[in-house]
Design an enzyme around this catalytic site. Structure first.
Site, mmCIF file in Angstrom:
data_model
loop_
_atom_site.group_PDB
_atom_site.id
_atom_site.type_symbol
_atom_site.label_atom_id
_atom_site.label_comp_id
_atom_site.label_asym_id
_atom_site.label_seq_id
_atom_site.Cartn_x
_atom_site.Cartn_y
_atom_site.Cartn_z
ATOM 1 N N ASP A 84 4.433 -5.158 2.967
ATOM 2 C CA ASP A 84 3.904 -4.107 3.848
ATOM 3 C C ASP A 84 4.673 -4.191 5.157
ATOM 4 O OD1 ASP A 84 2.477 -2.303 5.322
ATOM 5 O OD2 ASP A 84 0.621 -3.483 5.400
ATOM 6 N N ASP A 143 5.890 1.884 7.204
ATOM 7 C CA ASP A 143 4.520 1.486 6.844
ATOM 8 C C ASP A 143 3.904 2.527 5.914
ATOM 9 O OD1 ASP A 143 2.082 0.255 6.753
ATOM 10 O OD2 ASP A 143 1.490 0.761 8.805
ATOM 11 N N HIS A 184 0.828 -1.214 0.000
ATOM 12 C CA HIS A 184 0.000 0.000 0.000
ATOM 13 C C HIS A 184 0.860 1.261 0.000
ATOM 14 C CE1 HIS A 184 0.286 1.102 4.387
ATOM 15 N NE2 HIS A 184 0.409 -0.201 4.563
ATOM 16 N N HIS A 208 1.927 4.187 12.122
ATOM 17 C CA HIS A 208 0.658 4.925 12.287
ATOM 18 C C HIS A 208 0.828 6.175 13.157
ATOM 19 C CE1 HIS A 208 -1.611 0.860 11.508
ATOM 20 N NE2 HIS A 208 -0.881 1.246 10.481
ATOM 21 N N GLU A 219 -5.083 1.668 4.754
ATOM 22 C CA GLU A 219 -5.178 1.933 6.202
ATOM 23 C C GLU A 219 -6.608 2.169 6.685
ATOM 24 O OE1 GLU A 219 -2.737 1.394 8.006
ATOM 25 O OE2 GLU A 219 -0.841 2.064 7.144
HETATM 26 N N1 BES Z 1 1.133 -2.588 8.110
HETATM 27 C C1 BES Z 1 -0.102 -2.684 8.821
HETATM 28 C C2 BES Z 1 -0.445 -4.092 9.244
HETATM 29 C C3 BES Z 1 0.494 -4.758 10.210
HETATM 30 C C4 BES Z 1 0.873 -4.126 11.386
HETATM 31 C C5 BES Z 1 0.901 -6.044 9.961
HETATM 32 C C6 BES Z 1 1.715 -4.788 12.267
HETATM 33 C C7 BES Z 1 1.723 -6.713 10.843
HETATM 34 C C8 BES Z 1 2.130 -6.074 12.004
HETATM 35 C C9 BES Z 1 -1.238 -2.213 7.924
HETATM 36 O O1 BES Z 1 -0.914 -1.062 7.200
HETATM 37 C C10 BES Z 1 -2.434 -1.878 8.770
HETATM 38 O O2 BES Z 1 -2.363 -1.039 9.623
HETATM 39 N N2 BES Z 1 -3.531 -2.543 8.474
HETATM 40 C C11 BES Z 1 -4.781 -2.291 9.103
HETATM 41 C C12 BES Z 1 -5.805 -3.146 8.398
HETATM 42 C C13 BES Z 1 -7.237 -2.760 8.662
HETATM 43 C C14 BES Z 1 -7.511 -1.318 8.289
HETATM 44 C C15 BES Z 1 -8.153 -3.694 7.863
HETATM 45 C C16 BES Z 1 -4.720 -2.658 10.585
HETATM 46 O O3 BES Z 1 -3.967 -3.559 10.955
HETATM 47 O O4 BES Z 1 -5.418 -2.021 11.361
HETATM 48 ZN ZN ZN Z 2 0.889 -1.211 6.335
#
Ligand code: BES
Ligand code: ZN
Length: 376
Positions: A267, A205, A185, A344, A240
């Site tokens: 990611d 990220d 992303h 984040h 996100e």
């Molecule tokens: N990169 C993160 C996901 C992640 C975080 C994977 C830590 C492994 C370890 C991704 O960008 C993210 O924040 N995804 C969202 C998905 C949701 C909006 C469906 C999340 O995890 O909240």
């Molecule tokens: Zn991510």
């Protein structure tokens, strides 16, 4: 208890049973259903024959064990998904070692570092902001510049109907329509603030993942690589906020019936949270056969220690593909418990990774070897 078991056995073996399909990764947490599972080869979709009471119990179980409502299909055998899963599109053997070995030294840490610093210098890449739109347009320009001398390459902005930030798609067109996809992303978010304009550099990220993808594109373009399949690179919008960009795109691929050999998600590629590991293969909501293939690439080409770990939910865009029945995998930078604590937030900067991109270099090698070894 014995009485209950025999009632269950009677119900599940008789005409009262309904076919229910679940993802195999859910079964791991539901051992009492595992014995009833009718596995279809090594497909990630598993079929169970359950009574109405058992279906209700399964729903309750998934609710508590996975904190989720539903996530299985009852009353039909989910044939299209299973059919697609059974296609033998993932090679069982590596066959292109000389070519892959010649490409691997091309991966440059300096390029990754430069890219991460550039992409994370947008104030935010939030999907609903002007700078989030501009970042994706500027990324498309960079990808176009990289492939300007490649006649069979094409970069497009994918416009979504519900928001302004586009996804970016680059294709190296092959002789066949079959696609091998590598994505991540492009958007970022700051969850400390309700203001979409809040500073969100998103260096790890996921400027790091898009940097890895960009370096794979640069190397293939410089070698003027002519693929057999179509090689497709994607920077998704709006991940996100619920995997929205990749869900639109995977819906399009499913509706058009575009054949896809595999989808890899990058990611989070530059934070070495687990000191003993080079990378981690996420084992839930993916195609286990694609993970087996990645294991071969890691042992043959990366020669780095790796482990398996579980996200526990639809944590990134690989799920948008799994959801539609395509084969997807998600190699990640660390164990989940060791994940970068600054994502984040306004602190997701390259300085968190000692101002270098060494941890991301093997992900470029994995992306390159995945593209070439799938393209046979
Ligand atoms: N990169 C993160 C996901 C992640 C975080 C994977 C830590 C492994 C370890 C991704 O960008 C993210 O924040 N995804 C969202 C998905 C949701 C909006 C469906 C999340 O995890 O909240
Ligand atoms: Zn991510």
């Amino acid at each position: 208890m014995i009485f209950l078991l025999s009632v269950l056995t009677f119900l599940t073996s008789g005409a009262l049973a309904t076919p229910v399909t679940v993802h195999f990764s859910d079964l791991v947490q539901l051992p009492e259903y595992a014995t009833k599972a009718f596995t279809l080869s090594s497909s990630p979709i598993v079929e169970l024959n359950l009574s109405d009471d058992e279906i209700a119990a399964l729903a309750r179980k998934l609710h508590t064990s996975r904190n989720r409502c539903g996530g299985f299909v009852a009353g039909e055998s989910y044939a299209p998904v299973v059919q697609k899963s059974l296609n033998d599109h993932i090679p069982l053997k590596l066959t292109r070692q000389p070519e892959v070995l010649a490409l691997l030294p091309e991966a440059q840490e300096a390029n990754l570092k430069e890219f991460i610093l550039w992409f994370s210098s947008f104030k935010t890449r939030n999907f609903s902001t002007d700078s989030g739109v501009k970042a994706m347009h500027d990324l498309a320009d960079r990808w176009r510049a990289l492939v300007k001398n490649v006649p069979h390459a094409e970069v497009t902005l994918y416009q979504h109907t519900d928001w302004r930030q586009p996804s970016v798609i680059l294709k190296f067109k092959g002789e066949s329509a079959e696609e091998i996809i590598l994505g991540g992303h492009g958007d970022s978010i700051n969850t400390d603030s309700s203001d979409p304009e809040a500073l969100s550099p998103g260096a790890d990220d996921n400027a790091a993942g898009i940097g890895v993808i960009t370096e794979v594109i640069r190397i293939l373009a410089n070698k003027n690589y002519r693929p057999k399949s179509t090689l497709t690179f994607m920077a998704y919008a709006a991940e996100e906020v619920g995997l929205r960009g990749s869900m639109d795109i995977s819906a399009d691929y499913a509706a058009k019936g575009i054949p896809v050999k595999g989808v890899l998600q990058f990611d989070g590629t530059n934070y070495k949270g687990s000191q003993d590991l080079g990378l981690v293969l996420i084992d839930d909501l993916v195609d286990p056969r694609l993970n087996t293939f990645l294991e071969k690439l890691i042992t043959t080409y990366l020669k780095l220690p790796f482990a398996y770990d579980t996200c526990g939910y639809a944590c990134s865009d690989h799920y948008s593909w799994t959801y539609r029945g395509f084969s997807a995998a998600f190699p990640f930078e660390s164990r989940i418990k060791d994940e970068n604590p600054h994502i984040h937030s306004a602190r997701d900067l390259l300085s968190v990774s000692q101002d270098n991109a060494y941890h991301a270099v093997p992900f470029v090698r994995l992306g390159l070897s995945y593209m070439l070894e799938m393209d046979q």
